[in-house]
Structure formats: structure tokens, C-alpha cells
Design an enzyme around this catalytic site. Structure first.
Site, PDB file in Angstrom:
ATOM      1  N   ASP A 118      -7.717  -4.903   8.431  1.00  0.00           N
ATOM      2  CA  ASP A 118      -7.475  -3.666   8.096  1.00  0.00           C
ATOM      3  C   ASP A 118      -7.425  -3.882   6.211  1.00  0.00           C
ATOM      4  O   ASP A 118      -6.070  -3.126   5.936  1.00  0.00           O
ATOM      5  CB  ASP A 118      -5.864  -3.040   8.760  1.00  0.00           C
ATOM      6  CG  ASP A 118      -4.618  -3.933   8.605  1.00  0.00           C
ATOM      7  OD1 ASP A 118      -5.493  -5.345   8.059  1.00  0.00           O
ATOM      8  OD2 ASP A 118      -3.435  -3.589   8.759  1.00  0.00           O
ATOM      9  N   GLU A 148       1.175  -0.731   0.236  1.00  0.00           N
ATOM     10  CA  GLU A 148      -0.139   0.388  -0.222  1.00  0.00           C
ATOM     11  C   GLU A 148       0.875   1.417  -0.281  1.00  0.00           C
ATOM     12  O   GLU A 148       1.700   1.200   0.668  1.00  0.00           O
ATOM     13  CB  GLU A 148      -1.072   0.262   0.977  1.00  0.00           C
ATOM     14  CG  GLU A 148      -1.506  -1.073   0.940  1.00  0.00           C
ATOM     15  CD  GLU A 148      -2.786  -1.571   3.073  1.00  0.00           C
ATOM     16  OE1 GLU A 148      -3.427  -1.474   2.708  1.00  0.00           O
ATOM     17  OE2 GLU A 148      -2.050  -0.999   3.286  1.00  0.00           O
TER      18      GLU A 148
HETATM   19  P1  NAD Z   1       2.019 -10.297  13.500  1.00  0.00           P
HETATM   20  O1  NAD Z   1       1.933 -11.044  12.543  1.00  0.00           O
HETATM   21  O2  NAD Z   1       3.371  -9.761  13.647  1.00  0.00           O
HETATM   22  O3  NAD Z   1       2.030 -11.029  14.853  1.00  0.00           O
HETATM   23  C1  NAD Z   1      -0.154 -11.367  14.680  1.00  0.00           C
HETATM   24  C2  NAD Z   1      -0.104 -12.488  15.893  1.00  0.00           C
HETATM   25  O4  NAD Z   1      -1.659 -12.888  15.857  1.00  0.00           O
HETATM   26  C3  NAD Z   1       0.880 -13.598  15.465  1.00  0.00           C
HETATM   27  O5  NAD Z   1       1.901 -14.269  16.647  1.00  0.00           O
HETATM   28  C4  NAD Z   1      -1.049 -14.531  15.547  1.00  0.00           C
HETATM   29  O6  NAD Z   1       0.351 -15.794  15.772  1.00  0.00           O
HETATM   30  C5  NAD Z   1      -1.210 -14.432  15.817  1.00  0.00           C
HETATM   31  N1  NAD Z   1      -3.176 -14.637  15.382  1.00  0.00           N
HETATM   32  C6  NAD Z   1      -3.037 -15.419  14.538  1.00  0.00           C
HETATM   33  N2  NAD Z   1      -4.565 -15.560  14.644  1.00  0.00           N
HETATM   34  C7  NAD Z   1      -5.273 -15.412  15.875  1.00  0.00           C
HETATM   35  C8  NAD Z   1      -5.829 -15.667  16.553  1.00  0.00           C
HETATM   36  N3  NAD Z   1      -6.988 -16.376  15.769  1.00  0.00           N
HETATM   37  N4  NAD Z   1      -5.921 -15.747  17.774  1.00  0.00           N
HETATM   38  C9  NAD Z   1      -4.971 -15.546  18.567  1.00  0.00           C
HETATM   39  N5  NAD Z   1      -3.868 -14.716  17.353  1.00  0.00           N
HETATM   40  C10 NAD Z   1      -3.912 -14.999  16.318  1.00  0.00           C
HETATM   41  O7  NAD Z   1       1.288  -9.273  12.929  1.00  0.00           O
HETATM   42  P2  NAD Z   1       1.765  -7.606  13.847  1.00  0.00           P
HETATM   43  O8  NAD Z   1       2.617  -6.898  13.380  1.00  0.00           O
HETATM   44  O9  NAD Z   1       1.330  -7.435  15.264  1.00  0.00           O
HETATM   45  O10 NAD Z   1       0.256  -7.078  13.178  1.00  0.00           O
HETATM   46  C11 NAD Z   1      -0.908  -7.510  13.752  1.00  0.00           C
HETATM   47  C12 NAD Z   1      -1.971  -7.090  12.960  1.00  0.00           C
HETATM   48  O11 NAD Z   1      -2.573  -5.752  12.590  1.00  0.00           O
HETATM   49  C13 NAD Z   1      -1.993  -7.394  11.193  1.00  0.00           C
HETATM   50  O12 NAD Z   1      -3.526  -7.506  10.445  1.00  0.00           O
HETATM   51  C14 NAD Z   1      -1.809  -5.957  10.635  1.00  0.00           C
HETATM   52  O13 NAD Z   1      -1.795  -5.474   9.198  1.00  0.00           O
HETATM   53  C15 NAD Z   1      -2.164  -4.959  11.021  1.00  0.00           C
HETATM   54  N6  NAD Z   1      -1.661  -3.453  11.527  1.00  0.00           N
HETATM   55  C16 NAD Z   1      -2.448  -3.084  11.940  1.00  0.00           C
HETATM   56  C17 NAD Z   1      -2.692  -1.404  12.321  1.00  0.00           C
HETATM   57  C18 NAD Z   1      -2.941  -0.401  12.134  1.00  0.00           C
HETATM   58  O14 NAD Z   1      -2.512   0.982  11.813  1.00  0.00           O
HETATM   59  N7  NAD Z   1      -4.399  -0.416  12.283  1.00  0.00           N
HETATM   60  C19 NAD Z   1      -0.712  -1.375  12.138  1.00  0.00           C
HETATM   61  C20 NAD Z   1       0.059  -1.730  12.430  1.00  0.00           C
HETATM   62  C21 NAD Z   1      -0.656  -3.962  11.704  1.00  0.00           C
END
Ligand code: NAD
Length: 358
Positions: free
Chosen positions: A240, A69
Site C-alpha cells: 500500500d 499520510e
Molecule cells: P503488523 O506489522 O501488525 O503485521 C504484519 C505481519 O506480517 C507481521 O506479523 C510480520 O511478521 C508478517 N510478515 C512480514 N513479512 C512476511 C512474509 N514475507 N511472510 C509472511 N508474513 C510476513 O501489520 P498490520 O497492521 O497487520 O498491517 C499489515 C499490512 O497491511 C501493512 O503493510 C499495512 O500498511 C497494511 N494495511 C493496509 C490497509 C489497507 O487498507 N489496504 C489497511 C491497514 C493496513
């Protein structure tokens, strides 16, 4: 590339670059909790001048593995953009789910004034935004937060809620117990009481605030309706992208929903599950006192977070303001800038030296 400790504005052709190493030094010089709180002030200040910004839903290139993005905005004087990816399968392959870099530039001549890593900065700004929003929406005197999804964003979120909201306890859950163990370890010196939970249901028990921060490229159901009691604030970060959500639709129907920029959130947020005209409240209006935030103890408030360009702009603006204070940047030779602006070819030719072509 030249390491430097001063920012000389007259040397326009050199662009300060904040590497991952520099960003880690900046965070460790200022302190993680303090830097999140300082970025939060910049984010709130920019939400308060919302109408000054050029706004557009981010430009997304989707693939079966994830999304890349571009997130541009401008306040009329400064232009900024972030390049960011979201690839939920990356973690299992040893890559970050989210990685990013960004640029700030002068609107008057288009020259970049900052080039920065934004993987760490995104985690800082996402945590700062979550906590700024919770200041307006979470129950007063919130002390306990459930944190579901203990990946890269997790500890930043926990620290932000401790520093800005006064959270004392975090209840962690992740489908992968090693992620929770990592977060428990990293938060050991944070001053928070950290509790590893056996299920999402267990994690939300007694929580005033519930943060969902999981990564899965599907419409997942991290929270079901029966898990959400009256009065909680939900900080839903992980949904997101189109086709990527975390909450059961019934929760949305019981909640008052607050969003960054509706045209983007309707495409990417939890509310993609709802009708296009389902009412939502714009966060900038709450912050500016033009719309109500939390109005009762029993209300369920939901921040349907997707991450908006102004938040990255605020974070880059903050980092730019820290360059002189910290000295952690290098100068990049990124702009051609010939002495005679029209003599670009001559500049290339002269660089070959006096014997070139003889
Ligand atoms: P990451 O991959 O480091 O961590 C995600 C975690 O979620 C992993 O540890 C995984 O095991 C866990 N997980 C997956 N499915 C699960 C479930 N059903 N129950 C419990 N845990 C589960 O990712 P991250 O960098 O921490 O980002 C997390 C999410 O946040 C991503 O989807 C990312 O796109 C989003 N994000 C959003 C924003 C925002 O501004 N809204 C900003 C950054 C990241």
C-alpha cells in the site's frame, strides 16, 4: 474534558471524542463481527454514491522508516480526514505498524463533529472493505481463506470473512510463528476452524480466498505465480505504498484487477509494477452494477487494496451514529467559540479573571 452520555447538537463548541478505551467499549458492546458487518453496510452505501465525493490520492510524507499520510474527502455536507502512519519496522520496536486518528466536520461551518481514534477503527474498516469487495468478487460458496501475515489486521479480517462471506476455515501463515500463535489464540472462540500452516504455499492449498497482509518496506514476493490456481480471489492488503508490494508481477498479469481509486492505487498498489495504462476495474462501478465483477469460475480476481479515504469517512460516519446508542465518548473543549465571534482576544482576556492586569 467531560464524560457524557448525550450528544447535544446545540452545544457546537464541544466535540465528541472517541478514545481507544471508548472504541474498545463500543466494539465490545456491539460485538466485533457485528460492528464489522455494520461498518461494511456504511462502506458499501458510500461506494454507491461515489460520484458525490471529493477524491484525491492521499497526501504521503515518506521517510526511510515508513510513511505518514493524510486522507481527506467530503460528500458536500460532511468533511472527513484520517491521519495514519505505516512503519513496518515499528513492530520489532514495540510500536504499532499502523496507528491513526480521524475527524468529521460540518461542511457548512467547518466545525468538527467527531474526533476519534482510528487504529482500531482502521482494522475494522479494512476488514469490512475486504469482505464487501469479496462479496462481489470471491467464488460463490467460498469456505476457506488463507491469511498470510498474522499481525494486527489478521483477526479482524478473519472475522469479517466469516460474518459477511461465510468462511468456515482460515489457514494462517506468518514468517514469525509467534504472530500465528497469537492469532490462533485470539480466534479460538470465533467459530472458525483455524489452521496454523508451515509456509505460504501450505496456507494457500485449497483456499478459495487468499488474503495477504504482511508489512515490509520493499517489493516482497509473498505469493509467486505457481501458488495461484484458477478461480481464486486474492485480497491483497499489505502492498500500500510506493516500493511496497506483495505479489509477483506474473500473478497480476493473469488476474482481473479491481481497485478503489485508480489515481491512488497506481501510485501505491500492486499495479505500480504494471504499465500505467494496464486495465483495472473500479470497485464502485461493480457495486453499482455498471461493471462486471466475477464472471467465471476460473477467473482470478484481485482486490489491489490500498485503503481509500471514503472508507474511513464511512467508518467515522458509522461511529458518529453510534455515539448516542453507546454513550462511549467524552466531550472535548476543542473549539474557541466566543459569544461574539470577533472577540477572540476578549475571551482570552476575560479568562484571566477580573484582577488580571491590575
Ligand atoms: P503488523 O506489522 O501488525 O503485521 C504484519 C505481519 O506480517 C507481521 O506479523 C510480520 O511478521 C508478517 N510478515 C512480514 N513479512 C512476511 C512474509 N514475507 N511472510 C509472511 N508474513 C510476513 O501489520 P498490520 O497492521 O497487520 O498491517 C499489515 C499490512 O497491511 C501493512 O503493510 C499495512 O500498511 C497494511 N494495511 C493496509 C490497509 C489497507 O487498507 N489496504 C489497511 C491497514 C493496513
Amino acid at each position: 474534558m467531560q464524560r457524557s452520555t448525550n450528544l447535544n447538537p446545540s452545544k457546537l463548541a464541544m466535540v465528541p471524542f472517541v478514545s481507544v478505551d471508548d472504541m474498545m467499549k463500543i466494539v465490545n458492546t456491539i460485538g466485533a463481527a457485528k460492528i464489522i458487518a455494520e461498518i461494511a453496510d456504511y462502506i458499501e452505501a458510500d461506494f454507491l454514491r461515489w460520484e458525490k465525493f471529493d477524491k484525491t490520492p492521499r497526501v504521503a510524507a515518506h521517510s526511510k522508516e515508513g510513511v505518514i499520510e493524510l486522507m481527506p474527502t467530503s460528500d458536500g455536507e460532511t468533511y472527513g480526514f484520517k491521519y495514519v502512519n505505516g512503519h513496518p519496522a515499528n513492530m520489532a520496536r514495540g510500536f504499532q505498524t499502523v496507528s491513526a486518528f480521524g475527524v468529521l466536520a460540518r461542511v457548512d461551518n467547518g466545525y468538527p463533529v467527531l474526533f476519534s481514534e482510528m487504529t482500531i477503527l482502521t482494522a475494522l474498516r479494512t476488514a469490512a472493505t475486504s469482505a464487501v469487495v469479496a462479496k462481489h468478487l470471491a467464488p460463490k460458496k467460498s469456505k476457506t481463506m488463507a491469511m498470510i501475515g498474522n499481525g494486527a489486521q489478521c483477526e479482524f479480517q478473519a472475522l469479517a470473512f466469516k460474518e459477511i462471506i461465510g468462511i468456515e476455515t482460515v489457514r494462517l501463515y506468518d514468517i514469525d510463528p509467534t504472530a500465528t500463535q497469537k492469532a490462533v489464540r485470539n480466534l479460538a472462540q470465533s467459530g472458525l476452524t483455524v489452521i496454523a500452516c508451515a509456509s505460504a504455499q501450505d496456507a494457500v492449498t485449497g483456499a478459495d480466498i487468499i488474503t495477504t497482509c504482511t508489512a515490509d518496506k520493499q517489493c516482497a514476493t509473498i505469493l509467486t505465480d505457481n501458488m495461484i490456481g484458477a478461480g481464486v480471489h486474492i485480497n491483497a492488503i499489505g502492498g500500500d505504498c510506493p516500493g511496497k508490494t506483495e505479489l509477483h508481477k506474473d500473478i497480476l498479469l493473469r488476474s482481473d484487477i479491481f481497485v478503489e481509486y485508480p489515481p491512488q492505487t497506481r501510485i501505491e498498489g500492486e499495479i505500480q509494477q504494471l504499465d500505467e495504462d494496464h486495465p483495472v476495474t473500479k470497485l464502485w462501478e461493480v457495486m453499482a452494477g455498471r461493471a462486471a465483477g466475477r464472471t467465471s469460475d476460473r477467473q482470478i480476481t484481485l482486490f489491489d487494496s490500498v485503503g481509500f479515504a471514503t472508507e474511513d469517512f464511512s467508518a467515522l460516519r458509522y461511529i458518529h451514529d453510534q455515539l448516542e446508542r453507546t454513550g462511549h465518548f467524552v466531550k472535548l473543549d476543542l473549539l474557541a467559540d466566543p459569544d461574539d465571534p470577533r472577540d477572540l482576544f476578549g475571551m482570552v482576556q476575560r479568562a484571566a479573571g477580573p484582577l488580571a492586569g491590575s
